[in-house]
Design a protein around this motif. Structure first.
Motif, PDB file in Angstrom:
ATOM      1  N   ALA A  13       0.829  -1.204   0.000  1.00 46.22           N
ATOM      2  CA  ALA A  13       0.000   0.000   0.000  1.00 46.22           C
ATOM      3  C   ALA A  13       0.864   1.255   0.000  1.00 46.22           C
ATOM      4  O   ALA A  13       0.594   2.209  -0.734  1.00 46.22           O
ATOM      5  CB  ALA A  13      -0.935  -0.002   1.211  1.00 46.22           C
ATOM      6  N   PHE A  14       1.929   1.276   0.818  1.00 40.22           N
ATOM      7  CA  PHE A  14       2.826   2.430   0.838  1.00 40.22           C
ATOM      8  C   PHE A  14       3.532   2.594  -0.507  1.00 40.22           C
ATOM      9  O   PHE A  14       3.703   3.707  -0.999  1.00 40.22           O
ATOM     10  CB  PHE A  14       3.864   2.295   1.948  1.00 40.22           C
ATOM     11  N   ARG A  26       2.441   1.725  -3.505  1.00 41.48           N
ATOM     12  CA  ARG A  26       1.520   2.262  -4.513  1.00 41.48           C
ATOM     13  C   ARG A  26       1.336   3.763  -4.352  1.00 41.48           C
ATOM     14  O   ARG A  26       1.095   4.472  -5.327  1.00 41.48           O
ATOM     15  CB  ARG A  26       0.163   1.568  -4.407  1.00 41.48           C
ATOM     16  N   ARG A  27       1.413   4.235  -3.137  1.00 43.24           N
ATOM     17  CA  ARG A  27       1.226   5.677  -2.879  1.00 43.24           C
ATOM     18  C   ARG A  27       2.518   6.466  -2.976  1.00 43.24           C
ATOM     19  O   ARG A  27       2.509   7.682  -2.861  1.00 43.24           O
ATOM     20  CB  ARG A  27       0.638   5.872  -1.482  1.00 43.24           C
ATOM     21  N   GLY A  28       3.645   5.783  -3.143  1.00 45.36           N
ATOM     22  CA  GLY A  28       4.923   6.464  -3.250  1.00 45.36           C
ATOM     23  C   GLY A  28       5.443   6.970  -1.911  1.00 45.36           C
ATOM     24  O   GLY A  28       6.201   7.934  -1.857  1.00 45.36           O
ATOM     25  N   ILE A  29       5.052   6.319  -0.837  1.00 42.48           N
ATOM     26  CA  ILE A  29       5.481   6.720   0.505  1.00 42.48           C
ATOM     27  C   ILE A  29       6.550   5.742   0.975  1.00 42.48           C
ATOM     28  O   ILE A  29       6.422   4.540   0.787  1.00 42.48           O
ATOM     29  CB  ILE A  29       4.287   6.696   1.494  1.00 42.48           C
TER      30      ILE A  29
END
Length: 181
Positions: free
Chosen positions: A158-159, A161-164
């Motif tokens: 999830a991180f 995919r969000r670029g975090i």
């Protein structure tokens, strides 16, 4: 002449465990009677996060199971896990079958039935609450379970995919007791 019975090569040991979920018999009526054929839904897994399913059809049960196992080896997927459970809750529908998978605390065990239990057991999931809702067709329940597994994602996914950037979870500090003077 020497006997060669004990000189046979041992069967190849597979890294996967295999489970037959259902066997369907169908009949074709012909001039001389009925011709039976069989379909077998087979699930394989290494109990370490990899699991697959396949459906094989043949005129003999053993051939159908073998073909199903071969198809399952071609359809292996990785199950994202959080320790011994799933990362999050998910509910999926496939055909008339609905499957609900919910992570559970350590020591809860595998609370599931039928095809869902066989799939999660071979995947190596130890603690989960699962419910099969709607139709009880084993093939559709298995496909719904695999659709649910495909929909699972870990915290890192999830991180990403969000670029975090992934940060490790911060431990919660214990409160300091106030001293009374």
């Amino acid at each position: 002449m020497a006997r060669r019975d004990n000189m046979r090569e041992p069967a190849a040991v597979s890294e996967f465990d295999e489970s037959v979920i259902s066997i369907n018999r169908s009949a074709k009526v012909v001039k001389g009677g009925k011709n039976f054929s069989f379909g077998a839904l087979v699930v394989i897994g290494d109990r370490n996060g990899r699991v697959g399913y396949g459906y094989g059809k043949a005129n003999e049960i053993s051939d159908a199971i073998r073909k199903g196992g071969e198809a399952a080896r071609r359809n292996l997927v990785r199950v994202p896990m959080n320790g011994q459970t799933l990362p999050h809750e998910i509910e999926v529908k496939f055909g008339g079958a609905r499957v609900l998978l919910r992570p559970a605390g350590s020591g809860t065990g595998l609370i599931a039935g039928g095809a869902v239990r066989a799939i999660l057991e071979l995947a190596g999931v130890k603690d989960v609450l699962a419910k099969s809702l709607g139709a009880s067709n084993a093939a559709n329940v298995a496909k719904a379970t695999f659709k649910a597994i495909a929909g699972l994602s870990t915290r890192e996914d999830a991180f990403g995919r969000r670029g975090i950037a992934v940060r490790p979870a911060q431990p919660v500090a214990a409160p300091v007791a106030a001293e009374n003077n």
